[in-house]
Design a protein around this motif. Structure first.
Motif, PDB file in Angstrom:
ATOM      1  N   GLU A  58       0.826  -1.207   0.000  1.00 59.22           N
ATOM      2  CA  GLU A  58       0.000   0.000   0.000  1.00 59.22           C
ATOM      3  C   GLU A  58       0.858   1.253   0.000  1.00 59.22           C
ATOM      4  O   GLU A  58       0.573   2.225  -0.722  1.00 59.22           O
ATOM      5  N   HIS A 107       3.830   5.731  -5.685  1.00 57.29           N
ATOM      6  CA  HIS A 107       3.826   5.793  -7.156  1.00 57.29           C
ATOM      7  C   HIS A 107       2.688   6.657  -7.701  1.00 57.29           C
ATOM      8  O   HIS A 107       2.815   7.276  -8.755  1.00 57.29           O
ATOM      9  N   ARG A 108       1.579   6.702  -6.976  1.00 63.59           N
ATOM     10  CA  ARG A 108       0.503   7.587  -7.394  1.00 63.59           C
ATOM     11  C   ARG A 108       0.910   9.048  -7.229  1.00 63.59           C
ATOM     12  O   ARG A 108       0.590   9.909  -8.059  1.00 63.59           O
ATOM     13  N   GLU A 109       1.643   9.330  -6.149  1.00 63.31           N
ATOM     14  CA  GLU A 109       2.052  10.720  -5.884  1.00 63.31           C
ATOM     15  C   GLU A 109       3.258  11.130  -6.699  1.00 63.31           C
ATOM     16  O   GLU A 109       3.474  12.312  -6.971  1.00 63.31           O
ATOM     17  N   ASP A 166       2.164   1.769  -3.449  1.00 71.87           N
ATOM     18  CA  ASP A 166       1.100   2.259  -4.334  1.00 71.87           C
ATOM     19  C   ASP A 166       0.890   3.749  -4.139  1.00 71.87           C
ATOM     20  O   ASP A 166       0.769   4.509  -5.126  1.00 71.87           O
ATOM     21  N   VAL A 167       0.842   4.189  -2.907  1.00 69.67           N
ATOM     22  CA  VAL A 167       0.644   5.604  -2.612  1.00 69.67           C
ATOM     23  C   VAL A 167       1.801   6.427  -3.184  1.00 69.67           C
ATOM     24  O   VAL A 167       1.603   7.473  -3.833  1.00 69.67           O
ATOM     25  N   PRO A 173       4.609   9.530  -9.955  1.00 70.62           N
ATOM     26  CA  PRO A 173       4.642   8.528 -11.021  1.00 70.62           C
ATOM     27  C   PRO A 173       5.931   8.594 -11.838  1.00 70.62           C
ATOM     28  O   PRO A 173       6.301   7.597 -12.461  1.00 70.62           O
TER      29      PRO A 173
END
Length: 477
Positions: free
Chosen positions: A467, A473-475, A470-471, A477
């Motif tokens: 998790e 890479h979203r913030e 994921d956070v 990229p």
């Protein structure tokens, strides 16, 4: 199975062994001249069904209690010998206390020298011995009056001993043999003798002499005084070792499977103090620690809290206190206080030199002058830390380690360990061959060779890391 004698000097222990087996266990010229046992003696008793029962004959004199202890560790059944003319004597009591501390729960009592007394005296001594055994694990042990001179009662004694012929040793653990004698034979080399504590050994096996770490090969093997290819737990064996000199092995060493060679100088032990003691054992008190055939000086470091023993209830203190810690009504003593007579608790023993032991082994504590037995206990952990040894987390780990070996112990250990469990270390310290099925039952995941973790905790950690990534890479990229 191994039968070990116990009792006061000159009560006829060696004479009984000689009458039963035809072998005189007193080997030394000095023993024969003085008429007392000084060293450990050994004899073997073939049975009609092909089994061979071994005897360990121990000294009864107070000066040789340390030698008695070297032989007592390897026995399955106690042959308690009390002379009908003398009755219960000081070493009768001390030897019996040692057997209790070693966890021995099977015994046969022989009242010797019945040819020297009348029936009334035999009845008096019988009642005294029954009173001595009352309240112990040996209460109700079968008893027979005998004479090794006339042969009276010997048939009944032999039948009682033969009926006890079973060993409670752990054949499914790794090999350990506690050395109680070592010598050399011309043309053969070094020979060590002792009782196999656990596991099995065969000719050709590679072994280690611990704690020194000397590697050796089993060149030859005698089991119960007969040449054999293999010995198993509960056997008395003589091992002819290639690759190690006579001076490189001594009484007190362990010959063992190389996988469990891990000597230690610092052990955590659940200790019980004898009721006969007059003072508590406390911080940094010097003691003599007897483990298997080894004797080593050590210091006591109290851990946690202790049951007050005799001051609490007047009984042996074998059961743990159940009241609130520090509550006077509970019988607990404050952290750092000593263990009183009949009390019990956790201590750390800091040893003068290394020993080769396993978790669950028994130790006996004697005073520094070697004049009296103080108490004894069960080894809980072989890798006791020097720092933070009284922390709540550490005491929780010790509580887990005191559980009965199995999946439940591993599950409890996983619950209190911060993250990883040293599975390899746990298996080594308990001489376990394999923990495979237990890991699944305990709910443990092996996440690296030799290391495990609670399966649910491991899954939660993996999910948390995923998790976080994921956070990230979203913030970014």
């Amino acid at each position: 199975m191994i039968i070990g004698t116990a009792g006061h000097t000159d009560h006829g222990k060696s004479s009984l062994v000689r009458a039963l087996t035809g072998t005189d266990p007193d080997r030394l010229k000095e023993e024969k001249a003085r008429g007392i046992t000084i060293e450990l003696g050994f004899a073997y008793w073939p049975q009609a069904d092909g089994r061979v029962i071994g005897f360990v004959d121990v000294p009864g004199h107070e000066r040789f209690v340390h030698t008695m202890l070297a032989g007592a560790h390897g026995i399955d059944v106690v042959l308690l010998v009390v002379a009908a003319d003398d009755g219960v004597m000081p070493q009768t009591r001390e030897h019996l206390a040692i057997m209790r501390l070693l966890g021995r729960e099977r015994a046969v009592v022989a009242l010797t020298k019945m040819d020297l007394v009348d029936a009334a005296r035999v009845a008096v001594v019988t009642a005294d011995v029954r009173a001595l055994l009352a309240g112990s694990a040996l209460e109700g042990a079968p008893m027979v009056a005998v004479s090794s001179v006339t042969g009276a009662g010997m048939g009944a004694l032999a039948a009682l001993l033969a009926a006890q012929a079973r060993s409670g040793r752990e054949a499914d653990r790794r090999f350990r043999l506690a050395v109680d004698r070592r010598f050399s034979i011309a043309g053969a080399g070094t020979v060590v003798t002792g009782t196999i504590v656990s596991g099995a050994v065969a000719v050709g096996d590679r072994v280690v002499v611990s704690p020194s770490g000397r590697e050796a090969r089993v060149r030859g093997l005698h089991r119960h005084n007969q040449a054999a290819a293999r010995g198993v737990a509960g056997d008395r064996c003589a091992l002819n070792l290639a690759g190690v000199g006579r001076e490189e092995v001594d009484r007190g060493d362990m010959v063992l499977d190389p996988a469990i060679h891990a000597p230690t100088r610092r052990i955590d032990v659940r200790v019980t103090l004898l009721e006969t003691e007059t003072k508590a054992i406390g911080m940094w008190m010097p003691v003599r620690v007897h483990h298997a055939a080894a004797e080593v000086l050590g210091r006591v470091v109290p851990l946690g809290r202790f049951s007050a023993g005799r001051r609490q209830s007047g009984h042996s203190g074998s059961a743990r206190a159940t009241g609130a810690a520090g509550d006077p009504a509970s019988g607990d003593q404050p952290a750092g206080a000593g263990i009183g007579p009949g009390g019990e608790g956790l201590v750390q023993l800091v040893l003068e030199r290394e020993i080769a032991a396993a978790a669950g082994d028994r130790v006996v504590l004697r005073d520094i002058s070697a004049r009296r037995t103080i108490g004894g206990g069960v080894i809980v952990d072989l890798r006791a830390p020097e720092r933070h040894r009284r922390s709540a987390a550490r005491l929780a780990v010790l509580e887990a380690l005191e559980g009965v070996w199995g999946a439940g112990l591993l599950r409890q250990l996983a619950a209190c360990a911060p993250y990883l469990i040293d599975l390899e270390g746990v298996a080594r310290d308990r001489a376990v061959v394999s923990m495979g099925p237990l890991l699944e039952e305990a709910g443990l995941a092996v996440i690296a060779p030799g290391w495990g973790m609670d399966r649910d905790r491991w899954a939660a950690l993996r999910a948390a890391v995923a998790e976080m990534l994921d956070v990230f890479h979203r913030e970014a990229p």
